[in-house]
Design a protein around this motif. Sequence first.
Motif, PDB file in Angstrom:
ATOM      1  N   GLU A  43       0.661  -1.084  -0.134  1.00  0.00           N
ATOM      2  CA  GLU A  43       0.128  -0.135  -0.102  1.00  0.00           C
ATOM      3  C   GLU A  43       0.712   1.233  -0.045  1.00  0.00           C
ATOM      4  O   GLU A  43       1.866   1.288   0.632  1.00  0.00           O
ATOM      5  CB  GLU A  43      -0.935  -0.116   1.393  1.00  0.00           C
ATOM      6  N   THR A  44       0.292   2.244  -0.612  1.00  0.00           N
ATOM      7  CA  THR A  44       1.258   3.573  -0.751  1.00  0.00           C
ATOM      8  C   THR A  44       0.475   4.703  -0.015  1.00  0.00           C
ATOM      9  O   THR A  44       0.841   5.848  -0.124  1.00  0.00           O
ATOM     10  CB  THR A  44       1.556   3.702  -2.356  1.00  0.00           C
ATOM     11  N   LEU A  45      -0.376   4.577   0.897  1.00  0.00           N
ATOM     12  CA  LEU A  45      -0.988   5.642   1.185  1.00  0.00           C
ATOM     13  C   LEU A  45      -0.260   6.757   2.093  1.00  0.00           C
ATOM     14  O   LEU A  45      -0.225   8.005   1.947  1.00  0.00           O
ATOM     15  CB  LEU A  45      -2.080   5.183   2.387  1.00  0.00           C
ATOM     16  N   TRP A  46       0.739   6.087   2.987  1.00  0.00           N
ATOM     17  CA  TRP A  46       1.634   7.009   3.460  1.00  0.00           C
ATOM     18  C   TRP A  46       2.650   8.035   2.594  1.00  0.00           C
ATOM     19  O   TRP A  46       2.731   9.177   2.736  1.00  0.00           O
ATOM     20  CB  TRP A  46       2.703   6.180   4.387  1.00  0.00           C
ATOM     21  N   PHE A  47       3.039   7.111   1.490  1.00  0.00           N
ATOM     22  CA  PHE A  47       3.834   8.053   0.295  1.00  0.00           C
ATOM     23  C   PHE A  47       2.904   9.099  -0.187  1.00  0.00           C
ATOM     24  O   PHE A  47       3.370  10.155  -0.326  1.00  0.00           O
ATOM     25  CB  PHE A  47       4.313   7.171  -0.631  1.00  0.00           C
ATOM     26  N   ASN A  48       1.640   8.980  -0.482  1.00  0.00           N
ATOM     27  CA  ASN A  48       0.641   9.565  -1.045  1.00  0.00           C
ATOM     28  C   ASN A  48       0.426  10.930  -0.183  1.00  0.00           C
ATOM     29  O   ASN A  48       0.404  11.975  -0.606  1.00  0.00           O
ATOM     30  CB  ASN A  48      -0.517   9.075  -1.524  1.00  0.00           C
ATOM     31  N   LEU A  49       0.164  10.647   0.970  1.00  0.00           N
ATOM     32  CA  LEU A  49      -0.121  11.663   2.236  1.00  0.00           C
ATOM     33  C   LEU A  49       1.124  12.497   2.214  1.00  0.00           C
ATOM     34  O   LEU A  49       1.035  13.841   2.295  1.00  0.00           O
ATOM     35  CB  LEU A  49      -0.493  10.996   3.473  1.00  0.00           C
ATOM     36  N   MET A  50       2.302  12.074   2.230  1.00  0.00           N
ATOM     37  CA  MET A  50       3.735  12.898   2.510  1.00  0.00           C
ATOM     38  C   MET A  50       3.813  13.717   1.404  1.00  0.00           C
ATOM     39  O   MET A  50       3.999  14.896   1.324  1.00  0.00           O
ATOM     40  CB  MET A  50       4.892  12.227   2.709  1.00  0.00           C
TER      41      MET A  50
END
Length: 67
Positions: free
Chosen positions: A13-20
């Motif tokens: 999952e890439t949620l953290w990267f997208n948020l940052m």
Amino acid sequence: ENVQIVSLGCGLETLWFNLMEEGHIKKPFKFVELDLESVVKKKIRKINHSKKLAKLFEKINLTPSIT
């Protein structure tokens, strides 16, 4: 108000990267990803081999790890 996000069974999952990257969260927050150790190790390898992803961690002075 503190923000805490817990992602269970996150896989790659890439949620953290997208948020940052997109700057959606402006204040300090805690982000925890939980998954099988083998999956987490694979994700860490991918992060360490990507200059773009590694820069996001450098930006906040953090190293991805298994704890």
